[in-house]
Design a protein around this motif. Structure first.
Motif, short mmCIF file in Angstrom:
data_model
loop_
_atom_site.label_atom_id
_atom_site.label_comp_id
_atom_site.label_asym_id
_atom_site.label_seq_id
_atom_site.Cartn_x
_atom_site.Cartn_y
_atom_site.Cartn_z
N ARG A 95 4.39 -6.66 -4.61
CA ARG A 95 5.02 -6.35 -6.21
C ARG A 95 3.57 -4.80 -6.65
O ARG A 95 2.55 -5.47 -5.74
CB ARG A 95 5.05 -6.85 -6.68
N ILE A 96 4.15 -4.10 -7.37
CA ILE A 96 3.35 -3.38 -7.56
C ILE A 96 2.83 -3.22 -8.90
O ILE A 96 4.12 -3.43 -9.99
CB ILE A 96 3.04 -2.00 -7.09
N PHE A 97 1.99 -2.69 -10.08
CA PHE A 97 2.26 -2.60 -11.83
C PHE A 97 1.30 -1.83 -11.46
O PHE A 97 0.61 -0.89 -10.97
CB PHE A 97 1.36 -3.55 -11.94
N PHE A 98 1.83 -0.96 -12.12
CA PHE A 98 1.99 0.60 -13.09
C PHE A 98 2.13 1.39 -14.28
O PHE A 98 3.09 0.18 -14.64
CB PHE A 98 1.99 2.04 -11.50
N ALA A 156 12.98 0.68 5.88
CA ALA A 156 13.23 2.18 6.56
C ALA A 156 12.60 3.02 6.19
O ALA A 156 10.90 4.00 6.81
CB ALA A 156 14.03 2.54 7.33
N HIS A 157 11.95 3.20 4.85
CA HIS A 157 11.07 4.44 4.45
C HIS A 157 9.80 3.75 4.50
O HIS A 157 8.92 4.90 4.49
CB HIS A 157 11.50 4.68 2.51
N PHE A 179 1.15 -1.37 -0.08
CA PHE A 179 0.28 -0.52 0.10
C PHE A 179 0.89 1.43 -0.03
O PHE A 179 0.27 2.20 -0.61
CB PHE A 179 -0.87 -0.29 1.27
N PHE A 180 1.79 1.30 0.69
CA PHE A 180 2.68 2.44 0.96
C PHE A 180 3.32 3.13 -1.04
O PHE A 180 4.29 3.65 -0.60
CB PHE A 180 3.67 2.22 1.98
N ALA A 181 3.60 1.70 -1.53
CA ALA A 181 4.75 1.73 -2.70
C ALA A 181 3.48 2.36 -3.60
O ALA A 181 3.89 3.57 -4.48
CB ALA A 181 5.02 0.49 -2.80
N LEU A 227 8.41 4.98 7.74
CA LEU A 227 8.27 6.43 7.90
C LEU A 227 7.13 6.75 7.34
O LEU A 227 6.64 7.84 8.04
CB LEU A 227 9.14 6.79 7.68
N ARG A 228 6.73 6.14 6.19
CA ARG A 228 5.56 6.49 5.11
C ARG A 228 4.31 5.94 6.34
O ARG A 228 3.27 7.13 5.85
CB ARG A 228 5.52 5.71 3.81
N MET A 229 4.36 4.58 7.02
CA MET A 229 3.54 4.61 7.45
C MET A 229 3.22 5.65 9.15
O MET A 229 2.47 5.71 8.84
CB MET A 229 3.58 2.99 8.00
#
Length: 388
Positions: A48-51, A214-215, A28-30, A218-220
């Motif tokens: 994974r994500i696709f876009f 880590a990123h 979700f954060f990606a 932090l985004r969470m």
């Protein structure tokens, strides 16, 4: 699996489909970062994500900080019916997809050339150009009459025959990935030579956290401009360094009880010369030298009790450290994101300290083969009670 459709259209010469891998649980954060950076909505799948992405901006995908590896999708074929076919028939069917997707190869190779090789977007790739390549096969689900090595070798031979490239398993220029998911396949070209998590850190500890994890933590936490963010058990500093680089209008504190850890963090901070918003201290996480209510956010990777500490130690450390975070964190608006494999200890600690902390969100992830939990907790309005 679901894919965005625009970038997979052969006749759409201006758009491509990107696949990016992410540590399981943080999809979700990606997706959120993808929308923030590119204004596009990603489709998520496990890990994974696709876009879709304009080809002219495809090089921008390497600026993503939440993902590990990035690929351009060449084509996708559905309803292969592998469970009805013998091994050789299945491999022949996979190989036959090469010729009927020639235009997709041309577009994907153009993206690979521009992103991975750093050349102009309009650079064409000749079929007889001397390229060293390898094919990797990744399979999921059951019901295949062939193994991954069989598919890699067979598909690699077909790729060599079509393009005239030289196979090389170690010193390759291009990695072709054949993904077999149930009764469908999709082929990708790798745009990253190594994982994007290999950044920031020059002095590693025995359990250095991935910069991508880590990123995402932090985004969470929802870092905002002006926030004071603290990692009270920072190890070699992956969290404060990543935070300081990306959220340059927030302030980051990193500390650890071991002097060698704070030295490594300090070296990693100094390596990033542009970091002016990170401070490093040596302290005890259960007795922080910070004023009550002076920190907005805590983000930390707690000792798992495997390669560091022990489960017995954690039964005392977790409640004491989380209690101290409750003292230092601002009432009502304060929050914390905690990563740990030791679920029993953290659940017991959060139940014990429920007047100071409320669980807002939990997710499950995989850290080095260990199933771990990420706990997003919020500080209550309860004033901290000092013991007499």
């Amino acid at each position: 699996m679901q894919f965005p459709t625009l970038g997979l259209e052969e006749e759409n010469h201006d758009c491509c489909c990107i696949e990016a891998t992410v540590v399981t649980g943080f999809e979700f954060f990606a997706k959120d970062e993808c929308n923030q950076l590119f204004g596009t909505t990603a489709v998520t799948s496990r890990g994974r994500i696709f876009f879709d992405m304009p080809i002219i901006r495809a090089h921008k995908v390497l600026e993503m900080r939440s993902v590990d590896n990035v690929y351009v999708v060449v084509y996708r074929e559905k309803q292969m019916n592998f469970n009805e076919k013998q091994k050789e028939d299945s491999l022949d069917l996979i190989n036959s997809t090469l010729d009927r997707n020639s235009k997709s190869w041309t577009k994907a190779l153009k993206v690979w050339k521009s992103v991975a090789s750093g050349l102009l977007d309009d650079t064409e790739v000749e079929q007889n150009q001397e390229i060293k390549f390898r094919v990797t096969c990744r399979r999921s689900k059951e019901g295949h009459s062939f193994g991954s090595p069989d598919a890699s070798a067979s598909f690699g031979s077909s790729v060599q025959n079509k393009f005239g490239w030289k196979p090389d398993m170690t010193r390759f220029d291009l990695e072709v990935v054949l993904n077999v998911v149930g009764d469908e396949i999709y082929v990708t070209l790798s745009l990253t030579r190594s994982s994007l998590h290999r950044r920031n850190i020059v002095c590693y500890g025995s359990m250095t956290l991935r910069s991508t994890i880590a990123h995402n933590m932090l985004r969470m936490a929802g870092i905002e401009d002006g926030d004071v963010v603290c990692d009270p058990m920072c190890g070699s500093g992956a969290i404060p360094v990543e935070g300081g680089l990306y959220w340059n209008k927030a302030w980051f504190l990193g500390g650890d009880i071991y002097p060698v850890s704070t030295w490594k963090t300090d070296q990693n901070v100094k390596h990033m010369e542009q970091l002016k918003n990170v401070a490093v201290l040596c302290w005890d996480a259960t007795d922080l030298p910070l004023r009550t209510g002076s920190v907005d956010v805590f983000v930390t990777d707690l000792p798992f009790g495997k390669r560091s500490g022990s489960k017995t130690d954690n039964r005392q450390l977790y409640p004491n450290a989380i209690l101290e975070m409750g003292r230092v964190c601002r009432q009502k608006t304060g929050r914390a994101v905690l990563l740990t494999h030791e679920r029993r200890s953290i659940i017991r600690a959060l139940q014990l300290l429920s007047k100071y902390w409320k669980v807002h969100q939990t997710l499950t992830t995989n850290i080095g083969g260990l199933v771990a939990g990420v706990y997003f907790i919020r500080r209550t309005e309860q004033a901290f009670e000092t013991s007499k």
